[in-house]
Design a protein around this motif. Structure first.
Motif, PDB file in Angstrom:
ATOM      1  N   VAL A 179       0.860  -1.180   0.000  1.00 37.67           N
ATOM      2  CA  VAL A 179       0.000   0.000   0.000  1.00 37.67           C
ATOM      3  C   VAL A 179       0.894   1.226   0.000  1.00 37.67           C
ATOM      4  N   CYS A 180       0.693   2.113  -0.946  1.00 43.26           N
ATOM      5  CA  CYS A 180       1.576   3.276  -1.049  1.00 43.26           C
ATOM      6  C   CYS A 180       1.387   4.209   0.140  1.00 43.26           C
ATOM      7  N   PRO A 181       2.508   4.582   0.803  1.00 43.44           N
ATOM      8  CA  PRO A 181       2.384   5.497   1.937  1.00 43.44           C
ATOM      9  C   PRO A 181       1.897   6.892   1.505  1.00 43.44           C
ATOM     10  N   HIS A 182       2.020   7.204   0.211  1.00 45.49           N
ATOM     11  CA  HIS A 182       1.591   8.516  -0.260  1.00 45.49           C
ATOM     12  C   HIS A 182       0.073   8.657  -0.211  1.00 45.49           C
ATOM     13  N   ARG A 183      -0.647   7.966  -1.081  1.00 42.45           N
ATOM     14  CA  ARG A 183      -2.097   8.160  -1.103  1.00 42.45           C
ATOM     15  C   ARG A 183      -2.867   6.848  -1.181  1.00 42.45           C
TER      16      ARG A 183
ATOM     17  N   GLN B  96       7.558   0.471  -8.382  1.00 41.79           N
ATOM     18  CA  GLN B  96       7.138   1.856  -8.600  1.00 41.79           C
ATOM     19  C   GLN B  96       5.623   1.963  -8.516  1.00 41.79           C
ATOM     20  N   CYS B  97       5.177   2.904  -7.709  1.00 40.13           N
ATOM     21  CA  CYS B  97       3.738   3.148  -7.609  1.00 40.13           C
ATOM     22  C   CYS B  97       3.245   3.782  -8.906  1.00 40.13           C
ATOM     23  N   MET B  98       2.141   3.243  -9.449  1.00 39.75           N
ATOM     24  CA  MET B  98       1.658   3.722 -10.751  1.00 39.75           C
ATOM     25  C   MET B  98       1.020   5.108 -10.675  1.00 39.75           C
ATOM     26  N   TYR B  99       0.732   5.582  -9.449  1.00 35.03           N
ATOM     27  CA  TYR B  99      -0.056   6.823  -9.359  1.00 35.03           C
ATOM     28  C   TYR B  99       0.829   8.073  -9.508  1.00 35.03           C
ATOM     29  N   HIS B 100       1.738   8.304  -8.542  1.00 33.80           N
ATOM     30  CA  HIS B 100       2.607   9.481  -8.649  1.00 33.80           C
ATOM     31  C   HIS B 100       4.072   9.110  -8.773  1.00 33.80           C
ATOM     32  N   GLY B 101       4.308   7.815  -8.932  1.00 35.48           N
ATOM     33  CA  GLY B 101       5.651   7.377  -9.301  1.00 35.48           C
ATOM     34  C   GLY B 101       6.658   7.216  -8.174  1.00 35.48           C
TER      35      GLY B 101
HETATM   36  S1  FES Z   1      -0.279   7.008  -4.320  1.00 32.20           S
HETATM   37 FE1  FES Z   1       1.629   6.100  -4.701  1.00 32.20          FE
HETATM   38  S2  FES Z   1       2.826   7.713  -5.433  1.00 32.20           S
HETATM   39 FE2  FES Z   1       0.944   8.636  -4.971  1.00 32.20          FE
END
Ligand code: FES
Ligand SMILES: [Fe+2]
Length: 417
Positions: free
Chosen positions: A79-83, A99-104
């Motif tokens: 789970v991405c710590p970002h969002r 690599q997270c596909m959302y904001h990289g």
């Molecule tokens: S949610 Fe993963 S980089 Fe933004």
């Protein structure tokens, strides 16, 4: 109304059918059982080289089971710590980083942040204290090659939790000096029934001769089974809700019960395998390992069935009347091609979702679930069989009572707080 009636004097054990249909119970199970037990994640053989990973859903949560570049095996929230996006969307593979596909955002295969896109826009100490790393599952440990996680930081150590099940995990893990491995892919299927019905069914010796009559018939007549070997054995309560049935059966076992279909060459090989077991473990253990079948439930939802082949399976409720099942085949690492073939065809033929057994079991489970529509009028299941016996037989219901007592203890523990 209580969930269970455990009346030793009267020789009765009943389970309320509402526990298979209630939304409230479903939610309590999520909080009190799946959030608080040790849950199976994967087998050591799935991660051989650094960078190998498997992504898996455990109790509805996406986890990453990964061997890092430092050689350490970890369980991370995928789970991405970002969002919050799911970071790794492959089921398995080998990767230096994710690599997270959302904001990289990019993470090393240890979970540590490797690259924060647009880093200059963040405060200087933004990456400190692991803020940007993939989070570790609070508890992670292994026994005999089986890796478990727990979301409860304060849970007892895994060996204590496993109690008497350790001895039986050893029997599954020590079948060869070369070790054991998960073979091939995963069987994934859903069943329109409550998950606890599959717990019961997985250790239910009582149903074999009626539900699986066709298969037993096929074994006796077509597959060259040992016609003299009857289904016979015992059930054991292993503590903490774990239980096993152990019994003799007519089918061949690659470790190491020969059947006529395997011919004289097969007999020579199986005799050799058996001799090695006797030398390494002693006559008694070897006999148990080779000749007896085991169906084991490790509370709450890990089933290891060491029967004509070994299957490892877990299952989670997605609703009171639906579960998702994951099944894996476990085998001896150095077995010969024909033994491996027999093992895999049995995995398909009996245990698989298109085999001789699972469709019948699925039908039985879904049939019970339909019956529970009448729970308000016909409220109780009965699992009293063998309750007065000194040593319950494998086709009694002791093993189910062991599960339900632990289930009930956990569900009612903090009720009313
Ligand atoms: S949610 Fe993963 S980089 Fe933004
Ligand atoms: Fe069955």
């Amino acid at each position: 109304m209580p969930h269970i009636i455990d009346d030793k004097e009267a020789g009765r054990f009943k389970v309320a059918r509402a526990t298979f249909t209630s939304q409230e119970v479903f939610e309590q199970e999520r909080d009190k059982i799946f959030q608080n037990c040790w849950l199976y994640l994967g087998h050591e053989s799935e991660l051989n080289e650094s960078g190998e990973f498997v992504s898996r859903t455990v109790a509805g949560q996406n986890l990453l089971f990964v061997k890092g570049r430092d050689g350490v095996i970890r369980a991370l929230f995928n789970v991405c710590p970002h969002r919050g996006a799911t970071v790794c969307r492959e089921k398995k593979g080998k990767a230096k980083s994710f690599q997270c596909m959302y904001h990289g955002w990019v993470f090393k295969n240890t979970g540590e942040i490797a690259h924060l896109s647009g880093e200059q826009a963040y405060a200087d100490n933004f990456k400190e204290e692991g803020n940007c790393n993939l989070r570790h599952v609070p508890r992670f440990d292994s026994y005999a090659g089986f890796y478990f996680v727990s979301f409860n930081e304060d849970i007892e150590p895994l060996p204590d939790y496993l109690a008497g099940a350790k001895e039986y995990l050893d029997i599954v893990a020590n079948q060869s000096t070369a070790g054991m491995e998960i073979i091939g892919g995963t069987q994934e299927y859903s069943i329109a029934a409550n998950w606890k019905l599959l717990v019961e069914n997985s250790v239910d010796g009582y149903h074999a001769e009626s539900t699986h009559a066709t298969y037993l018939d096929y074994l006796m007549n077509t597959n060259g089974s040992l016609t003299a070997t009857r289904l016979a054995g015992k059930g054991y309560d292993l503590g903490n809700g774990h239980a096993v049935i152990e019994y003799s059966a007519p089918w061949g076992r690659p470790v190491a019960q020969w059947i006529p279909m395997w011919g004289e060459d097969g007999k020579k090989e199986i005799d050799g395998v058996y001799a090695e077991l006797v030398e390494r473990l002693g006559e008694e253990k070897a006999k148990q390992m080779a000749g007896l079948n085991r169906n084991m439930i490790i509370f709450p939802n890990l089933v290891i069935n060491d029967i004509m082949a070994i299957t490892v399976r877990t299952f989670y409720p997605t609703a009171p009347d639906e579960m998702m099942v994951n099944g894996f085949a476990l085998g001896v690492k150095d077995e010969s091609d024909w033994r491996r073939e027999y093992r895999l065809s049995n995995f398909l033929e009996f245990i698989g979702p298109g085999g001789f057994a699972t469709p019948d079991d699925v039908e039985a489970l879904e049939n019970c679930q339909r019956g529970f529509q009448s729970a308000a009028n016909v409220p109780w299941n009965d699992i009293s069989k063998g309750i007065t016996a000194k040593t319950p037989s494998f086709d009694d219901e002791l093993q189910m009572r062991a599960f339900w007592r632990e289930w009930n203890r956990r569900i009612t523990e903090s009720e009313g707080e």
